[in-house]
Scaffold this motif. Structure first.
Motif, PDB file in Angstrom:
ATOM      1  N   LYS A 165       0.707  -1.190  -0.106  1.00  0.00           N
ATOM      2  CA  LYS A 165       0.121   0.064  -0.009  1.00  0.00           C
ATOM      3  C   LYS A 165       0.799   1.183   0.109  1.00  0.00           C
ATOM      4  CE  LYS A 165      -3.874  -2.240   2.508  1.00  0.00           C
ATOM      5  NZ  LYS A 165      -4.931  -1.737   1.062  1.00  0.00           N
ATOM      6  N   GLY A 166       2.208   1.139   0.114  1.00  0.00           N
ATOM      7  CA  GLY A 166       3.157   2.386  -0.321  1.00  0.00           C
ATOM      8  C   GLY A 166       3.604   2.883   1.104  1.00  0.00           C
ATOM      9  N   LEU A 167       3.681   1.848   2.335  1.00  0.00           N
ATOM     10  CA  LEU A 167       3.802   2.336   3.513  1.00  0.00           C
ATOM     11  C   LEU A 167       5.519   1.592   3.850  1.00  0.00           C
ATOM     12  CD1 LEU A 167       0.760   1.885   5.483  1.00  0.00           C
ATOM     13  CD2 LEU A 167       1.991   3.779   5.236  1.00  0.00           C
ATOM     14  N   ILE A 168       6.178   2.258   4.483  1.00  0.00           N
ATOM     15  CA  ILE A 168       7.361   1.843   4.836  1.00  0.00           C
ATOM     16  C   ILE A 168       7.540   1.432   6.241  1.00  0.00           C
ATOM     17  CG2 ILE A 168      10.061   2.281   5.030  1.00  0.00           C
ATOM     18  CD1 ILE A 168       9.555   4.471   3.041  1.00  0.00           C
ATOM     19  N   LEU A 169       7.932   0.011   6.447  1.00  0.00           N
ATOM     20  CA  LEU A 169       7.854  -0.449   7.988  1.00  0.00           C
ATOM     21  C   LEU A 169       9.156  -0.751   8.523  1.00  0.00           C
ATOM     22  CD1 LEU A 169       4.926  -1.289   6.685  1.00  0.00           C
ATOM     23  CD2 LEU A 169       4.433  -2.562   8.512  1.00  0.00           C
ATOM     24  N   GLU A 170       9.456  -0.630   9.800  1.00  0.00           N
ATOM     25  CA  GLU A 170      10.646  -0.988  10.321  1.00  0.00           C
ATOM     26  C   GLU A 170      10.250  -1.566  11.742  1.00  0.00           C
ATOM     27  OE1 GLU A 170      14.664   0.689  12.442  1.00  0.00           O
ATOM     28  OE2 GLU A 170      13.585   2.072  11.329  1.00  0.00           O
ATOM     29  N   ARG A 171      10.629  -2.939  11.764  1.00  0.00           N
ATOM     30  CA  ARG A 171      10.434  -3.527  13.244  1.00  0.00           C
ATOM     31  C   ARG A 171      11.462  -2.947  14.477  1.00  0.00           C
ATOM     32  NH1 ARG A 171      10.359  -9.963  11.768  1.00  0.00           N
ATOM     33  NH2 ARG A 171       9.556  -9.807   9.872  1.00  0.00           N
ATOM     34  N   ILE A 172      10.624  -2.588  15.510  1.00  0.00           N
ATOM     35  CA  ILE A 172      11.428  -1.916  16.376  1.00  0.00           C
ATOM     36  C   ILE A 172      11.696  -2.943  17.706  1.00  0.00           C
ATOM     37  CG2 ILE A 172      11.438  -0.151  18.137  1.00  0.00           C
ATOM     38  CD1 ILE A 172      11.845   0.777  15.516  1.00  0.00           C
ATOM     39  N   GLU A 173      10.645  -3.832  17.845  1.00  0.00           N
ATOM     40  CA  GLU A 173      10.266  -4.749  19.010  1.00  0.00           C
ATOM     41  C   GLU A 173       9.475  -5.713  18.826  1.00  0.00           C
ATOM     42  OE1 GLU A 173       9.580  -4.681  23.715  1.00  0.00           O
ATOM     43  OE2 GLU A 173      10.049  -2.919  22.899  1.00  0.00           O
ATOM     44  N   ILE A 174      10.118  -6.854  19.177  1.00  0.00           N
ATOM     45  CA  ILE A 174       9.096  -8.166  19.188  1.00  0.00           C
ATOM     46  C   ILE A 174       9.165  -8.802  20.528  1.00  0.00           C
ATOM     47  CG2 ILE A 174       8.556 -10.394  18.180  1.00  0.00           C
ATOM     48  CD1 ILE A 174       9.975  -9.679  15.765  1.00  0.00           C
ATOM     49  N   ALA A 175       7.725  -9.060  21.086  1.00  0.00           N
ATOM     50  CA  ALA A 175       7.487  -9.754  22.462  1.00  0.00           C
ATOM     51  C   ALA A 175       6.458 -10.683  22.709  1.00  0.00           C
ATOM     52  CB  ALA A 175       7.523  -8.544  23.370  1.00  0.00           C
ATOM     53  N   LYS A 176       6.647 -11.777  23.333  1.00  0.00           N
ATOM     54  CA  LYS A 176       5.504 -12.429  23.636  1.00  0.00           C
ATOM     55  C   LYS A 176       4.864 -12.635  24.842  1.00  0.00           C
ATOM     56  CE  LYS A 176       4.840 -17.752  23.013  1.00  0.00           C
ATOM     57  NZ  LYS A 176       5.593 -18.758  22.690  1.00  0.00           N
ATOM     58  N   ASP A 177       3.597 -12.796  24.982  1.00  0.00           N
ATOM     59  CA  ASP A 177       2.941 -12.423  26.126  1.00  0.00           C
ATOM     60  C   ASP A 177       1.440 -13.260  26.132  1.00  0.00           C
ATOM     61  OD1 ASP A 177       1.856 -11.760  28.507  1.00  0.00           O
ATOM     62  OD2 ASP A 177       0.780  -9.683  27.613  1.00  0.00           O
ATOM     63  N   ASP A 178       1.485 -14.231  27.029  1.00  0.00           N
ATOM     64  CA  ASP A 178       0.198 -15.449  26.977  1.00  0.00           C
ATOM     65  C   ASP A 178       0.105 -16.094  25.567  1.00  0.00           C
ATOM     66  OD1 ASP A 178       0.165 -14.917  29.652  1.00  0.00           O
ATOM     67  OD2 ASP A 178      -1.190 -13.048  29.495  1.00  0.00           O
ATOM     68  N   ASP A 179       0.991 -16.418  25.141  1.00  0.00           N
ATOM     69  CA  ASP A 179       0.675 -17.160  23.573  1.00  0.00           C
ATOM     70  C   ASP A 179       0.326 -15.888  22.673  1.00  0.00           C
ATOM     71  OD1 ASP A 179       1.442 -19.616  24.440  1.00  0.00           O
ATOM     72  OD2 ASP A 179      -0.616 -20.192  25.170  1.00  0.00           O
ATOM     73  N   HIS A 180       0.716 -14.925  22.728  1.00  0.00           N
ATOM     74  CA  HIS A 180       0.267 -13.718  21.888  1.00  0.00           C
ATOM     75  C   HIS A 180       1.788 -13.052  21.481  1.00  0.00           C
ATOM     76  CE1 HIS A 180      -3.768 -14.279  22.528  1.00  0.00           C
ATOM     77  NE2 HIS A 180      -3.819 -13.685  23.687  1.00  0.00           N
ATOM     78  N   LEU A 181       1.737 -12.545  20.058  1.00  0.00           N
ATOM     79  CA  LEU A 181       2.852 -11.846  19.688  1.00  0.00           C
ATOM     80  C   LEU A 181       2.448 -10.340  19.631  1.00  0.00           C
ATOM     81  CD1 LEU A 181       4.508 -13.866  16.567  1.00  0.00           C
ATOM     82  CD2 LEU A 181       5.393 -13.134  18.921  1.00  0.00           C
ATOM     83  N   ILE A 182       3.530  -9.765  20.428  1.00  0.00           N
ATOM     84  CA  ILE A 182       3.289  -8.119  20.254  1.00  0.00           C
ATOM     85  C   ILE A 182       4.494  -7.397  19.478  1.00  0.00           C
ATOM     86  CG2 ILE A 182       3.360  -6.002  21.707  1.00  0.00           C
ATOM     87  CD1 ILE A 182       2.021  -7.851  23.981  1.00  0.00           C
ATOM     88  N   VAL A 183       4.136  -6.893  18.328  1.00  0.00           N
ATOM     89  CA  VAL A 183       5.275  -6.270  17.578  1.00  0.00           C
ATOM     90  C   VAL A 183       5.153  -4.685  17.358  1.00  0.00           C
ATOM     91  CG1 VAL A 183       6.364  -6.405  15.187  1.00  0.00           C
ATOM     92  CG2 VAL A 183       5.177  -8.157  16.286  1.00  0.00           C
ATOM     93  N   ILE A 184       6.164  -3.960  17.341  1.00  0.00           N
ATOM     94  CA  ILE A 184       6.060  -2.683  17.428  1.00  0.00           C
ATOM     95  C   ILE A 184       6.728  -2.199  16.227  1.00  0.00           C
ATOM     96  CG2 ILE A 184       6.978  -0.553  18.512  1.00  0.00           C
ATOM     97  CD1 ILE A 184       6.501  -1.717  21.388  1.00  0.00           C
ATOM     98  N   PHE A 185       6.195  -1.489  15.298  1.00  0.00           N
ATOM     99  CA  PHE A 185       6.715  -0.944  14.115  1.00  0.00           C
ATOM    100  C   PHE A 185       6.738   0.521  14.200  1.00  0.00           C
ATOM    101  CE2 PHE A 185       4.011  -4.712  12.959  1.00  0.00           C
ATOM    102  CZ  PHE A 185       4.857  -5.696  12.342  1.00  0.00           C
ATOM    103  N   LYS A 186       7.943   0.954  13.310  1.00  0.00           N
ATOM    104  CA  LYS A 186       7.974   2.483  13.009  1.00  0.00           C
ATOM    105  C   LYS A 186       7.495   2.337  11.648  1.00  0.00           C
ATOM    106  CE  LYS A 186      11.765   4.588  12.317  1.00  0.00           C
ATOM    107  NZ  LYS A 186      12.906   5.497  12.432  1.00  0.00           N
ATOM    108  N   VAL A 187       6.486   3.301  11.226  1.00  0.00           N
ATOM    109  CA  VAL A 187       5.640   3.323   9.929  1.00  0.00           C
ATOM    110  C   VAL A 187       5.795   4.597   9.261  1.00  0.00           C
ATOM    111  CG1 VAL A 187       3.508   2.625   8.813  1.00  0.00           C
ATOM    112  CG2 VAL A 187       3.880   1.552  10.950  1.00  0.00           C
ATOM    113  N   SER A 188       6.333   4.506   8.230  1.00  0.00           N
ATOM    114  CA  SER A 188       6.375   5.925   7.572  1.00  0.00           C
ATOM    115  C   SER A 188       5.460   5.926   5.958  1.00  0.00           C
ATOM    116  CB  SER A 188       7.833   6.278   6.916  1.00  0.00           C
ATOM    117  OG  SER A 188       8.622   6.194   8.088  1.00  0.00           O
ATOM    118  N   GLY A 189       4.871   7.126   5.855  1.00  0.00           N
ATOM    119  CA  GLY A 189       3.894   7.083   4.688  1.00  0.00           C
ATOM    120  C   GLY A 189       3.198   8.336   4.686  1.00  0.00           C
TER     121      GLY A 189
END
Length: 211
Positions: A165-189
């Motif tokens: 869709k034309g966005l630029i993503l960068e993964r900042i952090e990945i964590a796991k909590d109660d069988d869930h994945l939590i991901v923090i992105f830096k998004v540009s657009g």
């Protein structure tokens, strides 16, 4: 109080009503929560309190100073936040500015009050054009996504969809909590792409929540 002072104060109140009415008309036209009558009353009330602080019994400029505190409560009442953004900040700032203009008229600086009103209207009327220009520029924001399952392929799939869709993503952090994945992105657009991104995320079944 002599007649001359009374005329001066009445002129101050008229100027305050004109200034508040001009700003309130713009707010009413844009269908904001604080409209024509509200802004007039805020401006006029500030003028009256300023006059009272100058000429009332046991004159005390603390009355005038406390206008700022009182206006803060009114301004806070028009601000509300949803899961994506905050609304009402401009209206709260207009309330604060209208009170300042009312105080300016109250101390007798009528020309300055009118000038400040024109400047305020100029800012409010120009803001739409400026925002359109800013919307064409690249913007950045942090995005926190909680995935339903601890499957890293979900991250790659989401990145592919958003990048398409034309966005630029960068993964900042990945964590796991109660069988869930939590991901923090830096998004540009561009702004419209970031708004569209929220709509896309809301339709993804593998995503529990995002902010």
């Amino acid at each position: 109080m002599d007649f001359t002072v009374e005329i001066k104060d009445m002129i101050a109140m008229v100027v305050s009503i004109l200034c508040g009415g001009a700003i309130g008309f713009e707010r009413e036209y844009k269908n904001k929560s604080a409209g024509f009558r509200t802004i007039i009353l805020i401006s006029l009330g500030s003028t009256i309190f300023t006059i009272v602080s100058q000429h009332g019994a046991q004159t005390d400029d603390r009355i005038s100073a406390n206008i700022i505190t009182g206006i803060g409560f009114i301004g806070a009442g028009v601000i509300f936040k949803d899961k994506i953004s905050v609304h009402g900040l401009t209206t709260a700032a207009v309330i604060w500015t209208s009170a300042a203009i009312g105080m300016t008229a109250g101390i007798g600086y009528h020309a300055l009050a009118l000038c400040l009103t024109l400047i305020t209207l100029g800012v409010l009327l120009m803001v739409t054009r400026v925002e359109r220009i800013i919307a064409q520029l690249q913007k950045e924001q942090f995005l926190s996504v909680t995935f339903r399952d601890p499957n890293f392929h979900q991250i790659e799939n989401l990145e592919s969809v958003l990048q398409a869709k034309g966005l630029i993503l960068e993964r900042i952090e990945i964590a796991k909590d109660d069988d869930h994945l939590i991901v923090i992105f830096k998004v540009s657009g561009k702004k419209e792409l970031l708004v569209e991104m929220s709509e896309t995320l809301a339709t993804r079944l593998e995503i529990i929540s995002f902010s």
